[in-house]
Design an enzyme around this catalytic site. Sequence first.
Site, PDB file in Angstrom:
ATOM      1  N   ARG A   1      12.146 -23.276  -1.221  1.00  0.00           N
ATOM      2  CA  ARG A   1      13.596 -23.328  -1.383  1.00  0.00           C
ATOM      3  C   ARG A   1      14.232 -23.733  -0.054  1.00  0.00           C
ATOM      4  O   ARG A   1      14.928 -22.955   0.569  1.00  0.00           O
ATOM      5  CB  ARG A   1      14.046 -21.939  -1.802  1.00  0.00           C
ATOM      6  CG  ARG A   1      15.410 -21.872  -2.417  1.00  0.00           C
ATOM      7  CD  ARG A   1      15.705 -20.456  -2.781  1.00  0.00           C
ATOM      8  NE  ARG A   1      15.274 -19.558  -1.718  1.00  0.00           N
ATOM      9  CZ  ARG A   1      15.149 -18.245  -1.831  1.00  0.00           C
ATOM     10  NH1 ARG A   1      15.382 -17.675  -2.964  1.00  0.00           N
ATOM     11  NH2 ARG A   1      14.780 -17.484  -0.830  1.00  0.00           N
TER      12      ARG A   1
ATOM     13  N   LYS B   1      -4.799 -11.664  -3.130  1.00  0.00           N
ATOM     14  CA  LYS B   1      -4.551 -10.254  -3.419  1.00  0.00           C
ATOM     15  C   LYS B   1      -3.190  -9.859  -2.832  1.00  0.00           C
ATOM     16  O   LYS B   1      -2.710 -10.564  -1.947  1.00  0.00           O
ATOM     17  CB  LYS B   1      -5.661  -9.377  -2.847  1.00  0.00           C
ATOM     18  CG  LYS B   1      -5.910  -9.656  -1.377  1.00  0.00           C
ATOM     19  CD  LYS B   1      -6.093  -8.427  -0.583  1.00  0.00           C
ATOM     20  CE  LYS B   1      -5.489  -8.578   0.706  1.00  0.00           C
ATOM     21  NZ  LYS B   1      -4.649  -7.832   1.353  1.00  0.00           N
TER      22      LYS B   1
ATOM     23  N   ASP C   1     -10.286 -13.253  -1.830  1.00  0.00           N
ATOM     24  CA  ASP C   1     -10.471 -12.058  -1.010  1.00  0.00           C
ATOM     25  C   ASP C   1     -11.113 -12.615   0.250  1.00  0.00           C
ATOM     26  O   ASP C   1     -12.315 -12.925   0.265  1.00  0.00           O
ATOM     27  CB  ASP C   1     -11.417 -11.074  -1.714  1.00  0.00           C
ATOM     28  CG  ASP C   1     -11.643  -9.838  -0.866  1.00  0.00           C
ATOM     29  OD1 ASP C   1     -11.695  -9.955   0.377  1.00  0.00           O
ATOM     30  OD2 ASP C   1     -11.781  -8.744  -1.433  1.00  0.00           O
ATOM     31  N   HIS C   2     -10.325 -12.773   1.304  1.00  0.00           N
ATOM     32  CA  HIS C   2     -10.831 -13.591   2.420  1.00  0.00           C
ATOM     33  C   HIS C   2     -12.038 -12.968   3.120  1.00  0.00           C
ATOM     34  O   HIS C   2     -12.768 -13.658   3.820  1.00  0.00           O
ATOM     35  CB  HIS C   2      -9.709 -13.949   3.400  1.00  0.00           C
ATOM     36  CG  HIS C   2      -9.343 -12.855   4.362  1.00  0.00           C
ATOM     37  ND1 HIS C   2      -8.559 -11.799   4.013  1.00  0.00           N
ATOM     38  CD2 HIS C   2      -9.655 -12.670   5.662  1.00  0.00           C
ATOM     39  CE1 HIS C   2      -8.405 -10.996   5.065  1.00  0.00           C
ATOM     40  NE2 HIS C   2      -9.057 -11.506   6.078  1.00  0.00           N
TER      41      HIS C   2
ATOM     42  N   LYS D   1     -16.019 -14.645   5.060  1.00  0.00           N
ATOM     43  CA  LYS D   1     -16.473 -14.441   6.444  1.00  0.00           C
ATOM     44  C   LYS D   1     -17.990 -14.615   6.520  1.00  0.00           C
ATOM     45  O   LYS D   1     -18.721 -14.115   5.665  1.00  0.00           O
ATOM     46  CB  LYS D   1     -16.096 -13.033   6.927  1.00  0.00           C
ATOM     47  CG  LYS D   1     -14.588 -12.845   7.167  1.00  0.00           C
ATOM     48  CD  LYS D   1     -14.283 -11.461   7.704  1.00  0.00           C
ATOM     49  CE  LYS D   1     -12.791 -11.182   7.709  1.00  0.00           C
ATOM     50  NZ  LYS D   1     -12.077 -11.645   8.873  1.00  0.00           N
TER      51      LYS D   1
ATOM     52  N   GLU E   1      -7.850  -1.550  12.404  1.00  0.00           N
ATOM     53  CA  GLU E   1      -7.008  -2.527  13.097  1.00  0.00           C
ATOM     54  C   GLU E   1      -6.225  -1.810  14.178  1.00  0.00           C
ATOM     55  O   GLU E   1      -5.823  -0.660  13.993  1.00  0.00           O
ATOM     56  CB  GLU E   1      -6.036  -3.166  12.105  1.00  0.00           C
ATOM     57  CG  GLU E   1      -6.730  -3.988  11.041  1.00  0.00           C
ATOM     58  CD  GLU E   1      -5.724  -4.699  10.155  1.00  0.00           C
ATOM     59  OE1 GLU E   1      -5.412  -5.858  10.434  1.00  0.00           O
ATOM     60  OE2 GLU E   1      -5.238  -4.076   9.204  1.00  0.00           O
TER      61      GLU E   1
ATOM     62  N   ASP F   1      -4.008  -2.472  -0.059  1.00  0.00           N
ATOM     63  CA  ASP F   1      -4.088  -3.662   0.789  1.00  0.00           C
ATOM     64  C   ASP F   1      -5.536  -3.985   1.151  1.00  0.00           C
ATOM     65  O   ASP F   1      -5.904  -5.150   1.267  1.00  0.00           O
ATOM     66  CB  ASP F   1      -3.266  -3.397   2.069  1.00  0.00           C
ATOM     67  CG  ASP F   1      -3.171  -4.603   2.982  1.00  0.00           C
ATOM     68  OD1 ASP F   1      -3.059  -5.728   2.457  1.00  0.00           O
ATOM     69  OD2 ASP F   1      -3.199  -4.428   4.225  1.00  0.00           O
TER      70      ASP F   1
ATOM     71  N   HIS G   1     -11.151  -5.735  -0.033  1.00  0.00           N
ATOM     72  CA  HIS G   1     -12.153  -6.003   1.005  1.00  0.00           C
ATOM     73  C   HIS G   1     -13.264  -4.943   1.058  1.00  0.00           C
ATOM     74  O   HIS G   1     -14.448  -5.266   1.092  1.00  0.00           O
ATOM     75  CB  HIS G   1     -11.502  -6.059   2.392  1.00  0.00           C
ATOM     76  CG  HIS G   1     -10.342  -7.012   2.497  1.00  0.00           C
ATOM     77  ND1 HIS G   1     -10.273  -8.180   1.777  1.00  0.00           N
ATOM     78  CD2 HIS G   1      -9.219  -6.984   3.258  1.00  0.00           C
ATOM     79  CE1 HIS G   1      -9.150  -8.808   2.089  1.00  0.00           C
ATOM     80  NE2 HIS G   1      -8.494  -8.105   2.981  1.00  0.00           N
TER      81      HIS G   1
ATOM     82  N   LYS H   1      -4.304   1.103  10.162  1.00  0.00           N
ATOM     83  CA  LYS H   1      -3.597   0.311  11.172  1.00  0.00           C
ATOM     84  C   LYS H   1      -3.344   1.205  12.379  1.00  0.00           C
ATOM     85  O   LYS H   1      -3.310   2.424  12.265  1.00  0.00           O
ATOM     86  CB  LYS H   1      -2.267  -0.189  10.617  1.00  0.00           C
ATOM     87  CG  LYS H   1      -2.463  -1.066   9.373  1.00  0.00           C
ATOM     88  CD  LYS H   1      -1.689  -2.355   9.464  1.00  0.00           C
ATOM     89  CE  LYS H   1      -1.887  -3.215   8.243  1.00  0.00           C
ATOM     90  NZ  LYS H   1      -2.616  -4.469   8.504  1.00  0.00           N
TER      91      LYS H   1
HETATM   92  C1  BG6 Z   1      -5.391  -8.695   4.965  1.00  0.00           C
HETATM   93  C2  BG6 Z   1      -4.474  -7.504   4.933  1.00  0.00           C
HETATM   94  O1  BG6 Z   1      -6.006  -8.867   3.736  1.00  0.00           O
HETATM   95  O2  BG6 Z   1      -6.380  -8.500   5.963  1.00  0.00           O
HETATM   96  C3  BG6 Z   1      -3.863  -7.241   6.290  1.00  0.00           C
HETATM   97  O3  BG6 Z   1      -3.436  -7.739   3.997  1.00  0.00           O
HETATM   98  C4  BG6 Z   1      -4.931  -7.188   7.350  1.00  0.00           C
HETATM   99  O4  BG6 Z   1      -3.098  -6.058   6.287  1.00  0.00           O
HETATM  100  C5  BG6 Z   1      -5.842  -8.390   7.263  1.00  0.00           C
HETATM  101  O5  BG6 Z   1      -4.284  -7.155   8.613  1.00  0.00           O
HETATM  102  C6  BG6 Z   1      -6.993  -8.296   8.239  1.00  0.00           C
HETATM  103  O6  BG6 Z   1      -7.785  -9.444   8.151  1.00  0.00           O
HETATM  104  P1  BG6 Z   1      -8.869  -9.755   9.251  1.00  0.00           P
HETATM  105  O7  BG6 Z   1      -9.554 -10.973   8.756  1.00  0.00           O
HETATM  106  O8  BG6 Z   1      -8.124  -9.959  10.546  1.00  0.00           O
HETATM  107  O9  BG6 Z   1      -9.760  -8.551   9.331  1.00  0.00           O
END
Ligand code: BG6
Length: 507
Positions: free
Chosen positions: A62, A169, A198-199, A203, A237, A256, A261, A359
């Site tokens: 937008r 997600k 789901d990244h 990895k 984190e 989250d 993960h 966190k």
């Molecule tokens: C994301 C979460 O999926 O993964 C975030 O939504 C988190 O809250 C992040 O900070 C961490 O990713 P990575 O790859 O830095 O461990």
Amino acid sequence: MSYTNPLRDPQDRRLPQIAGPCGLVLFGVTGDLSRKKVMPAIYDLANRGLLPPGFSLVGFARRDWADQDFAQIVHDSVKAYARTEFREEVWHQLAEGFRFVPGNFDDDDAFRHLHRTIEELDQVRGTDGNHAFYLAIPPGFFGDVVGQLKEHGLADPGPGSWRRVVVEKPFGHDLESARELNTVLADVFPSGSIFRIDHYLGKETVQNILAMRFANAMFEPIWNANYVDHVQITMAEDVGIGGRDGYYDGIGAPRDVIQNHLLQLMSLVAMEEPTSFDAESLRIEKQKVLSSVVLPRRLDLSTARGQYAAGWAGGEKVIGFLEEEGIKQSSTTETFAAVTLNIASRRWAGVPFYLRTGKRLGRRVTEVAVVFKRAPHQPFSATSTEELTQNALVIRVQPDEGMTVRFGSKVPGTAMEIRDVNMDFAYGGSFTESSPEAYERLILDMLLGDPPLFPQHEEVELSWKILDPILDHWAAKGKPEAYGSGTWGPQSADAMLSRDGRVWRRP
Ligand code: BG6
């Protein structure tokens, strides 16, 4: 369709495959995910020669932008976040395929414009009708966007072409909403065209869990309840929520991170050998693990939750979660969560899996620690082994990627004194190539139509089935326990393990 060298064995998975003619339409181009992950990954793939020459990227948002304004946004994001070096010639070729479509998600004209843009790209860039729609937008809008794609014929591939949708997600916020979300997507796209990201699965170190377990002879014989005492999976984190109050509040650490993960990591650690590494075989084995999870009876004793208070992080004074901009004083969102899970199978009976994430913890680290039982007999005096703890195999997912084996060794000298030592494998020491970013791998796989690294809907549902009772239990309890920023979480997390006679690792 994909290009491979016909002189080489097509089964040779060492060869990088190059995506065939295609384009990607990105919804949510102004968001963090697009700027920090998706756009840089696209550039990195182009730089590594893995995108087709006519690859096209269409931004939809937008904003009153022309194509050049969009190109500038991508340029800034690539300069700031790409992994590989910036090369003008790569950039120019890529940027020729950039287009921008301004509009709201309910704006029919904008979707008609998108349709024309895609047709134009098929003509001038040779994208051949193959397009992926990447929804880097809040899930509340998924329904509107896929509805529009259907309405405007954008979800239908012509003969010999493909259309895919990519979603991030959280896949819902509980079992019921996950099912609803799936219905919305499945109404428009066939299941093989829905790619859930789901990244963590992208990895290198996470993929290496399967290589480590199933390519070697020495780990699998002891990978069971006879030898393993317990497993700790940690994703810690050091950062707070950053500017993500809108996303994070009400979602929190369990939705989250644990729902996706950590449960995926646990599945890879616990699953049986798949018959092959195709998506279906992996899904079957992961699903078996997830459906065998049993929660302890007393959730009050076997889980822990917390919210970070002010404290110190990286030598700086930092504010607490409730002081973060946009967060209400009454927020009960967890920024730390720990759970105990049991897996009812012959392999894992009696072996607790402890999962924790938070966190503003002591440092950024993700690891899987498989902690072994003590040797059944010690032919040493008790004083000789005072400094010997349990053997452990630690998969270091990040940072400092690698693996550590902890075992006891004699301290040099005349006395028999045994102490823990570490044997290390570090990616940096063994390989010269650096690991690609998870998003590079996942976007490329999606463009290739290669699904093993994408969770299927069944896994998503099973993960919610595990988490929902814990979330309900916590929701009834009100405010989570506060923990100081820079510490390792609330006291209840330590108490949860000490009840079992165990302690958390301090990585
Ligand atoms: C994301 C979460 O999926 O993964 C975030 O939504 C988190 O809250 C992040 O900070 C961490 O990713 P990575 O790859 O830095 O461990």
